[in-house]
Design a protein around this motif. Structure first.
Motif, PDB file in Angstrom:
ATOM      1  N   GLN A   1       1.717 -10.313 -14.347  1.00  0.00           N
ATOM      2  CA  GLN A   1       2.996 -10.948 -14.039  1.00  0.00           C
ATOM      3  C   GLN A   1       3.522 -10.530 -12.663  1.00  0.00           C
ATOM      4  OE1 GLN A   1       4.517 -13.316 -16.207  1.00  0.00           O
ATOM      5  NE2 GLN A   1       2.391 -13.144 -16.871  1.00  0.00           N
ATOM      6  N   LEU A   2       3.229  -9.308 -12.258  1.00  0.00           N
ATOM      7  CA  LEU A   2       3.656  -8.833 -10.948  1.00  0.00           C
ATOM      8  C   LEU A   2       2.702  -9.326  -9.871  1.00  0.00           C
ATOM      9  CD1 LEU A   2       4.518  -5.123 -11.857  1.00  0.00           C
ATOM     10  CD2 LEU A   2       6.158  -6.949 -11.392  1.00  0.00           C
ATOM     11  N   LEU A   3       3.222  -9.482  -8.673  1.00  0.00           N
ATOM     12  CA  LEU A   3       2.391  -9.835  -7.525  1.00  0.00           C
ATOM     13  C   LEU A   3       1.720  -8.589  -6.992  1.00  0.00           C
ATOM     14  CD1 LEU A   3       4.903 -12.161  -5.623  1.00  0.00           C
ATOM     15  CD2 LEU A   3       3.146 -12.815  -7.275  1.00  0.00           C
ATOM     16  N   TRP A   4       0.642  -8.773  -6.263  1.00  0.00           N
ATOM     17  CA  TRP A   4       0.005  -7.632  -5.608  1.00  0.00           C
ATOM     18  C   TRP A   4      -0.094  -7.915  -4.119  1.00  0.00           C
ATOM     19  CZ3 TRP A   4      -4.797  -8.793  -3.391  1.00  0.00           C
ATOM     20  CH2 TRP A   4      -5.406  -9.959  -3.837  1.00  0.00           C
ATOM     21  N   ARG A   5      -0.012  -6.863  -3.346  1.00  0.00           N
ATOM     22  CA  ARG A   5       0.064  -6.963  -1.892  1.00  0.00           C
ATOM     23  C   ARG A   5      -1.325  -7.257  -1.330  1.00  0.00           C
ATOM     24  NH1 ARG A   5       4.476  -4.786   0.741  1.00  0.00           N
ATOM     25  NH2 ARG A   5       4.881  -3.388  -1.013  1.00  0.00           N
ATOM     26  N   LYS A   6      -1.519  -8.494  -0.857  1.00  0.00           N
ATOM     27  CA  LYS A   6      -2.834  -8.867  -0.327  1.00  0.00           C
ATOM     28  C   LYS A   6      -3.103  -8.234   1.027  1.00  0.00           C
ATOM     29  CE  LYS A   6      -3.052 -13.340  -2.730  1.00  0.00           C
ATOM     30  NZ  LYS A   6      -1.809 -13.216  -3.481  1.00  0.00           N
ATOM     31  N   VAL A   7      -2.045  -8.029   1.815  1.00  0.00           N
ATOM     32  CA  VAL A   7      -2.177  -7.373   3.121  1.00  0.00           C
ATOM     33  C   VAL A   7      -1.648  -5.954   2.965  1.00  0.00           C
ATOM     34  CG1 VAL A   7      -1.543  -7.420   5.553  1.00  0.00           C
ATOM     35  CG2 VAL A   7      -1.840  -9.572   4.304  1.00  0.00           C
ATOM     36  N   PRO A   8      -2.512  -4.936   2.963  1.00  0.00           N
ATOM     37  CA  PRO A   8      -2.051  -3.562   2.727  1.00  0.00           C
ATOM     38  C   PRO A   8      -1.177  -3.057   3.872  1.00  0.00           C
ATOM     39  CG  PRO A   8      -4.359  -3.565   3.393  1.00  0.00           C
ATOM     40  CD  PRO A   8      -3.965  -5.004   3.208  1.00  0.00           C
ATOM     41  N   LEU A   9      -0.425  -2.009   3.563  1.00  0.00           N
ATOM     42  CA  LEU A   9       0.468  -1.421   4.565  1.00  0.00           C
ATOM     43  C   LEU A   9      -0.339  -0.521   5.492  1.00  0.00           C
ATOM     44  CD1 LEU A   9       3.547  -0.538   2.333  1.00  0.00           C
ATOM     45  CD2 LEU A   9       3.351  -2.405   3.955  1.00  0.00           C
ATOM     46  N   ASP A  10      -0.983  -1.113   6.475  1.00  0.00           N
ATOM     47  CA  ASP A  10      -1.768  -0.342   7.430  1.00  0.00           C
ATOM     48  C   ASP A  10      -0.861   0.237   8.517  1.00  0.00           C
ATOM     49  OD1 ASP A  10      -4.024  -0.842   6.058  1.00  0.00           O
ATOM     50  OD2 ASP A  10      -4.722  -2.487   7.319  1.00  0.00           O
ATOM     51  N   GLU A  11      -1.462   1.082   9.346  1.00  0.00           N
ATOM     52  CA  GLU A  11      -0.770   1.695  10.478  1.00  0.00           C
ATOM     53  C   GLU A  11       0.476   2.455  10.029  1.00  0.00           C
ATOM     54  OE1 GLU A  11      -0.113  -0.958  13.698  1.00  0.00           O
ATOM     55  OE2 GLU A  11      -2.196  -1.614  13.799  1.00  0.00           O
ATOM     56  N   ARG A  12       0.432   3.004   8.817  1.00  0.00           N
ATOM     57  CA  ARG A  12       1.506   3.873   8.353  1.00  0.00           C
ATOM     58  C   ARG A  12       1.032   5.318   8.431  1.00  0.00           C
ATOM     59  NH1 ARG A  12       3.882  -0.524   8.102  1.00  0.00           N
ATOM     60  NH2 ARG A  12       5.597  -1.002   6.676  1.00  0.00           N
ATOM     61  N   ILE A  13       1.935   6.201   8.794  1.00  0.00           N
ATOM     62  CA  ILE A  13       1.653   7.629   8.706  1.00  0.00           C
ATOM     63  C   ILE A  13       2.322   8.106   7.425  1.00  0.00           C
ATOM     64  CG2 ILE A  13       2.057   9.891   9.734  1.00  0.00           C
ATOM     65  CD1 ILE A  13       1.943   8.513  12.468  1.00  0.00           C
ATOM     66  N   ILE A  14       1.526   8.548   6.471  1.00  0.00           N
ATOM     67  CA  ILE A  14       2.054   8.933   5.169  1.00  0.00           C
ATOM     68  C   ILE A  14       2.907  10.190   5.275  1.00  0.00           C
ATOM     69  CG2 ILE A  14       1.423   9.569   2.798  1.00  0.00           C
ATOM     70  CD1 ILE A  14       0.741   6.688   3.536  1.00  0.00           C
ATOM     71  N   PHE A  15       2.482  11.128   6.081  1.00  0.00           N
ATOM     72  CA  PHE A  15       3.167  12.422   6.141  1.00  0.00           C
ATOM     73  C   PHE A  15       2.812  13.100   7.455  1.00  0.00           C
ATOM     74  CE2 PHE A  15       4.222  16.769   4.851  1.00  0.00           C
ATOM     75  CZ  PHE A  15       5.324  16.579   4.041  1.00  0.00           C
ATOM     76  N   SER A  16       3.731  13.893   7.975  1.00  0.00           N
ATOM     77  CA  SER A  16       3.430  14.669   9.176  1.00  0.00           C
ATOM     78  C   SER A  16       4.260  15.940   9.174  1.00  0.00           C
ATOM     79  CB  SER A  16       3.722  13.844  10.444  1.00  0.00           C
ATOM     80  OG  SER A  16       5.108  13.558  10.531  1.00  0.00           O
ATOM     81  N   GLY A  17       3.771  16.950   9.824  1.00  0.00           N
ATOM     82  CA  GLY A  17       4.486  18.219   9.893  1.00  0.00           C
ATOM     83  C   GLY A  17       3.596  19.315  10.435  1.00  0.00           C
TER      84      GLY A  17
END
Length: 708
Positions: free
Chosen positions: A14-30
């Motif tokens: 029933q839910l949609l799924w993201r066909k284009v993934p979230l690229d060019e993201r930095i998940i974490f930094s420190g």
């Protein structure tokens, strides 16, 4: 191909799924301290996790901004996180018999703080980090565990032929060595799994051959063994990579011709396989049914219950986190006046499933999973494979819920609603998405329970039946036409028959749990087909860029952490250039250069007074009925708050704290974050006195070549 032609009848999500993934993201930094093995010193490193979850270590933040090659890129598949030096020393001592350190002697590793994080691998090199506070240790542990979880899941989900064929081949090879049950090192991509398989056999031989020849104190022999094991692992990896690539290329070339034959002779192939299966079934069914009845059937309910409790708690937590995040957005719109910051809020919400700290409360629900008394009976080496699989399902369902909410809200915004209408629409869309989430969550969990039960019981049955059945299988080969021998394998058909003998008991157990409404599972009769067909048409549109369409001052909301909003006085062209070169962040622990290297990172806060779903709904309804004055401190939708007493630098005074690539003017550079090398499990450079340095040259904006 048979499933493709006949259809599988899987319930429609029933839910949609993201066909284009979230690229060019930095998940974490420190920043974190890393132990240098060459000089035995601890160095402060700037570290980040890009969207592909390979931990990247730089000399410092300046080196990252100047695009200096990283010190190391770590693919963490197969690693374990240890938070105690004693625990690590015990593992190291057990890895090479006869090297246990005497009391009072210097250990192989000393940590300058009480908060270490050690990445341990049974064959590859180890990594040593430490933090200054327990809070930072907890955050980095959540981040590194997220890296391990994703890197372990290295075989693509959409691989319908190559992936299953590979894992079946690995399993059958191990079964030929009398190794049944789950295997903890079936993790990573194909080459990593092959390397782990080789090291499983080669490791004991190396220990027996080289262990007695190692000289020096116990700590020195331990250090030598770790280096030897890592060097051998790298050699194995290189050879496995070359040979696997050659085999894969050969198979891909042969695939079109095979598909043509299968399509032409599909009916004959199916008839031949069913004839073979009927003969094998007649031979093994009496023995298999007795084995299932006496050794498997009595334990299915207890295994299922052990799986259901933590898994369902985790999916419930996903639902609650999603509800609270969306409700925060609604409250912020009420308190801050309209949709001015909607782009910022939605940019953050779109990254919720990838936020290792916000998702941690969901993931940790799986940690209590135990199969007490059953692990030995069914030869389950570890429950980690089931924990990580459930956690990946949680992340996927969270992202599906978020993306469905985004899509519906974006459609609603096209109607130009007022602030009051928008808040009511958000509440209505939220409830609509939650209903869809409940249905999909039930379907995903039931499928997970069935797969886990099969993964536990089938190897046990195969092991029980092997002494009386395995030796008789070759005689069934004559039942297969020679033209179809490539497509019909006796051993595969035998395993399918064994699976069918226990499958009805597993299906019945899961069905009874659903009928009893245990853990909010829907009954199989509750099927929703095309209940919202227009929704799936919306998903075919262009991906939504909230920062671009609804961002405040150029769509800066996607960067979280200590970074500030761009100044309104910056020209539009400059803002666009800044946005193009900015790698959006999910969460940051980057600290101001003037502060201590390990200042406490910003806490991710949610409204302290909102403790329950009922309270949240009540507060939202109250605010919708009557406009209330804005609070002194607006709700920040879980955004980091700066607790430091230092003044906040404006964007004009200092660059954003999020790790951004500082590009030379007019120079085109690929903004893709560094991808973790599948082979790389060690540092890419070393100081004199260690292993020979790898010399790399890079060219800066002035055209000067620098050697590292």
């Amino acid at each position: 191909m048979r499933h493709e032609i006949e259809g599988t009848g899987v319930p429609q999500a029933q839910l949609l799924w993201r066909k284009v993934p979230l690229d060019e993201r930095i998940i974490f930094s420190g920043n974190l301290f890393q132990h240098q093995e060459d000089n035995k010193k601890w160095r402060n490193r700037f570290s980040l996790v890009p969207h592909n979850y390979g931990l990247v270590l730089y000399e410092n933040k300046v080196a990252y901004e100047r695009q200096v090659p990283p010190r190391a890129v770590i693919n963490s598949a197969g690693y374990k996180i240890l938070t105690s030096v004693d625990q690590y020393l015990e593992l190291v001592g057990n890895s090479l018999p006869g090297t246990t350190s005497k009391s009072g002697s210097a250990p192989i590793l000393k940590c300058p703080t009480q908060f270490p994080l050690i990445l341990w691998h049974p064959s590859a090199r180890h990594y040593y980090f430490c933090m200054m506070t327990e809070a930072e240790q907890d955050k980095w542990q959540a981040v590194l565990q997220d890296c391990i979880r994703h890197c372990n899941n290295g075989i693509p989900e959409d691989s319908k032929v190559e992936g299953p064929a590979f894992t079946d081949a690995i399993r059958m090879y191990r079964q030929s060595k009398e190794l049944y049950g789950t295997w903890e090192m079936l993790c990573g991509n194909e080459v990593q799994i092959l390397s782990n398989l080789v090291m499983e056999e080669l490791g004991p031989e190396l220990k027996a051959e080289l262990g007695p020849r190692l000289k020096g104190k116990p700590q020195e022999r331990q250090r030598q063994w770790i280096q030897i094991s890592d060097a051998v692992y790298r050699m194995v990896y290189e050879q496995a990579a070359a040979q696997f690539e050659a085999v894969l290329s050969k198979l891909q070339l042969a695939r079109p011709a095979m598909e043509a034959v299968i399509r032409t002779d599909m009916d004959q192939i199916i008839t031949s396989k069913e004839h073979l299966a009927s003969k094998i079934r007649a031979f093994i069914l009496p023995k298999a049914e007795v084995c299932v009845r006496n050794h498997v059937q009595p334990y299915i309910p207890s295994i299922l219950e052990a799986l259901m409790v933590p898994t369902s708690q985790g999916f419930t937590e996903v639902r609650d986190v999603f509800f609270k995040e969306v409700t925060d957005i609604n409250l912020n719109i009420i308190n801050e006046g309209g949709i001015d910051k909607l782009g910022e809020y939605m940019e953050k919400l779109s990254q919720l499933a990838y936020h290792p700290l916000k998702m941690q409360s969901c993931y940790e629900k799986m940690e209590p999973l135990r199969l007490d008394g059953l692990q030995q009976r069914f030869d389950v080496s570890s429950t980690s494979v089931f924990k990580q699989r459930a956690q990946i399902h949680m992340r996927e369902q969270m992202d599906n819920a978020v993306y469905t909410f985004e899509t519906l809200l974006h459609q609603e915004l096209g109607k130009g609603p007022t602030k009051e209408e928008l808040c009511k629409s958000i509440q209505r869309i939220l409830e609509r998405v939650l209903k869809k989430y409940d249905y999909d969550s039930s379907s995903v969990r039931k499928r997970f329970f069935r797969e886990a039960l099969l993964q536990i019981t089938i190897p046990f049955l195969l092991k029980k039946l092997a002494p009386t059945c395995k030796s008789e299988l070759p005689r069934f080969q004559e039942l297969i036409f020679e033209d179809f021998a490539r497509f019909i394998l006796v051993e595969n058909t035998y395993e399918e028959v064994v699976l069918q003998t226990v499958m009805k008991d597993i299906l019945q157990a899961v069905k009874e749990a659903a009928v009893q409404r245990k853990h909010n599972l829907y009954r199989d009769s509750m099927v929703m087909h095309n209940s919202d067909p227009n929704l799936h048409l919306l998903a075919e549109g262009t991906p939504i860029d909230w920062g671009e369409e609804y961002g405040d001052g150029g769509g800066s909301g996607g960067s979280s952490g200590n970074s500030g909003d761009p100044s309104p006085s910056v020209p539009e062209a400059a803002t666009t250039s800044e946005k193009q070169r900015r790698a959006k962040q999910v969460v940051s622990m980057v600290h101001d250069e003037a502060g201590l290297p390990f200042e406490a990172g910003p806490e991710l806060l949610s409204p302290a007074s909102l403790d329950s779903v009922t309270e949240l709904r009540g507060l939202l309804a109250q605010d919708l009925r009557a406009e209330s004055p804005p609070p002194a401190g607006p709700l920040l939708n879980g955004a980091p708050l700066r607790e430091s007493s230092q003044p906040v630098a404006t964007p004009e005074a200092s660059p954003p704290a999020s790790p951004l690539r500082q590009l030379p003017p007019g120079k085109a550079v690929d903004l893709e974050p560094p991808k973790p090398s599948d082979q790389e499990t060690g540092e890419q450079v070393s100081s004199p006195g260690g292993r020979p340095a790898i010399h790399t040259t890079t060219e800066d904006s002035a055209g000067v070549q620098t050697e590292f």
